[in-house]
Design an enzyme around this catalytic site. Structure first.
Site, PDB file in Angstrom:
ATOM      1  N   HIS A  26       1.351  -0.513  -0.130  1.00  0.00           N
ATOM      2  CA  HIS A  26       0.198   0.096  -0.001  1.00  0.00           C
ATOM      3  C   HIS A  26       0.809   1.518  -0.486  1.00  0.00           C
ATOM      4  CE1 HIS A  26       0.368   1.092   4.519  1.00  0.00           C
ATOM      5  NE2 HIS A  26       1.060   0.444   4.244  1.00  0.00           N
ATOM      6  N   CYS A  27       0.041   2.199  -0.557  1.00  0.00           N
ATOM      7  CA  CYS A  27       1.104   4.085  -0.382  1.00  0.00           C
ATOM      8  C   CYS A  27      -0.140   4.803   0.459  1.00  0.00           C
ATOM      9  CB  CYS A  27       1.203   3.749  -1.848  1.00  0.00           C
ATOM     10  SG  CYS A  27      -0.336   4.579  -2.722  1.00  0.00           S
ATOM     11  N   ALA A  28      -0.106   6.011   0.586  1.00  0.00           N
ATOM     12  CA  ALA A  28      -0.213   6.538   1.031  1.00  0.00           C
ATOM     13  C   ALA A  28      -1.897   6.861   1.030  1.00  0.00           C
ATOM     14  CB  ALA A  28      -0.156   8.177   0.563  1.00  0.00           C
ATOM     15  N   ARG A  30      -3.956   4.476  -1.751  1.00  0.00           N
ATOM     16  CA  ARG A  30      -4.569   2.902  -2.467  1.00  0.00           C
ATOM     17  C   ARG A  30      -3.645   1.775  -2.085  1.00  0.00           C
ATOM     18  NH1 ARG A  30      -1.986   5.875  -8.040  1.00  0.00           N
ATOM     19  NH2 ARG A  30      -2.912   7.925  -7.782  1.00  0.00           N
TER      20      ARG A  30
END
Length: 463
Positions: A26-28, A30
């Site tokens: 995951h990112c910030a 998504r």
């Protein structure tokens, strides 16, 4: 069952079950899923899951937009359900054949910079707060003038605002080693060598008060604040370390691998990579300034128009490099105000859709997405609402160009990077604050009005 666990289970089922999932990261905002067979994904079912604001394929990953905070909690529940987690860097290795060379290169650049951005955000906030405290009006409230401020207090603020940029090459080399498969601690030490106090200070050389050291015809200086020399030193250094480690006896690995890696890479970085890429950086900076300095606000207009289009392509991480260079060289960041306008405009367009819509599903999607954009994250608004409907995205682009035009005319420049719209106020706590607020109001208002009048009709709700 918790709500986030329910969302996690529904996502796993909708993308084809555990057997179809290779890994999850995951990112910030998504959840990024690598799947074995994209044909097994039920796109409609994914988009109808509670808390999901949109989903799409990009760079070989199936990316599900959940928003800040939510994505971390859902990711934790996915891992608890037995799905193997991985870092973004590991997923990037899996997806490295996806996209063209430029997309892959910029994606790697983004993977290196993302872990560093929080400390640069903090540095920008420190700069903004110092600017606020040092204003004559604020000092006057306490019966003080700038002459009354202790030199020790000034020194303390300089520690807060200067440290990250002084040691920026160390942070970048550390992150690059991590991303490209080397030992991060070796990268950290290599980066620290690039800013060693034994070398002539880069800022002193630039100001003319310090002379570089010449090895033959090669000028050698410290690389305080530089980006590209450290990035390529990290990239190549990680490859060199892996090459050496495969060839030295295991009994000597602890001694020889770091010794040879550092010896080879500091020599290569100081005498070749540094001089070459330091020059490349100057050309990039000059090109950026040329666009920003276009007359009559044209630079802001162009950047404001095209920024969110570039976000859609996923190669917007290149802007991190430009913003860092602006901050390092000038202590301010005119790019931030312009892209803030384009981000705020997409939020304004989503807000118009959310208020005008009669569908509860559309309202539930558009209104939180607009709020997310006002907090600086546009992916939910873009992919969940505006781009899906088409016209709202176009109206947001037009309004973003208008806001960027005004930001350029007003010469707005933030004290930091990576926070925009409402949180971005903290970067303008000086004489620019009212103009910054005006630019955001114009961007949001123009996008809202254009979307309300021309960009959205009830029959266009394809949900």
């Amino acid at each position: 069952m918790s709500e986030n666990k329910k969302v996690a289970k529904e996502i796993i089922h909708a993308v084809g079950g555990q057997d179809n999932i290779t890994s999850v990261a995951h990112c910030a905002t998504r959840l990024r899923i690598m799947v074995n067979d994209k044909e097994q994904i039920d796109q409609e079912k994914v988009e109808n899951i509670d808390k999901v604001k949109g989903a799409f394929f990009n760079s070989g990953q199936y990316q599900i937009i959940l928003g800040t905070g939510t994505v971390n909690r859902v990711y934790e529940e996915v891992e608890k359900l037995g799905i193997e987690g991985s870092t973004k860097a590991e997923q990037s290795q899996e997806a490295k054949k996806s996209g063209n060379f430029l997309q892959r290169a910029i994606r790697s650049l983004g993977d290196v910079f993302v872990p560093i951005i929080p400390v640069l955000v903090a540095t920008g906030l420190f700069m903004g707060l110092r600017g606020l405290v040092m204003q004559e009006t604020i000092l006057g409230l306490f019966g003080l003038t700038e002459a009354d401020i202790s030199s020790n207090f000034i020194l303390f603020t300089e520690i807060l605002t200067d440290t990250a940029f002084i040691f920026l090459p160390a942070l970048i080399a550390w992150s690059a080693f991590r991303v490209f498969g080397g030992s991060p601690i070796i990268g950290l030490v290599l980066g620290l060598m690039l800013v060693s106090p034994s070398l002539p200070n880069a800022w002193g050389v630039a100001e003319g008060g310090v002379e570089p050291i010449y090895f033959g015809f090669i000028p050698v200086v410290g690389y305080q604040g530089s980006v590209l020399p450290a990035f390529f030193a990290g990239l190549i250094g990680a490859k060199v370390e892996r090459f050496i480690r495969k060839r030295v006896p295991e009994a000597l690995d602890l001694i020889l691998t770091p010794f040879l890696t550092l010896l080879i890479m500091i020599s290569f970085a100081m005498f070749m990579l540094g001089p070459i890429f330091h020059e490349v950086e100057s050309y990039i900076l000059d090109g950026t300034l040329a666009v920003l300095d276009l007359p009559l606000g044209l630079g802001g207009l162009l950047i404001g128009l095209f920024h969110q289009l570039i976000v859609v392509t996923g190669v917007h991480h290149i802007f991190n490099l430009l913003e860092i260079q602006l901050l390092e060289n000038f202590g301010n960041n005119p790019f931030n105000a312009i892209i803030t306008a384009s981000i705020a405009a997409q939020g304004g367009a989503a807000l118009a859709v959310g208020i005008k819509a009669k569908s509860k599903k559309m309202k539930a999607l558009a209104l939180p997405s607009a709020l997310s954009a006002f907090l600086g994250i546009t992916e939910p608004a873009i992919f969940g609402v505006n781009l899906r409907l088409g016209k709202p995205f176009l109206m947001g682009i037009i309004a973003g160009g208008l806001g960027g035009f005004l930001a350029s005319l007003f010469d707005l420049a933030g004290t930091g990077m990576s926070i925009t719209v409402l949180p971005g106020v903290l970067l303008y706590l000086n004489s620019q604050l009212l103009l910054y607020i005006l630019v955001n109001i114009v961007s949001i208002g123009a996008a809202f009005a254009l979307t309300w009048l021309f960009g959205y009709k009830e029959k266009e709700e394809a949900l």
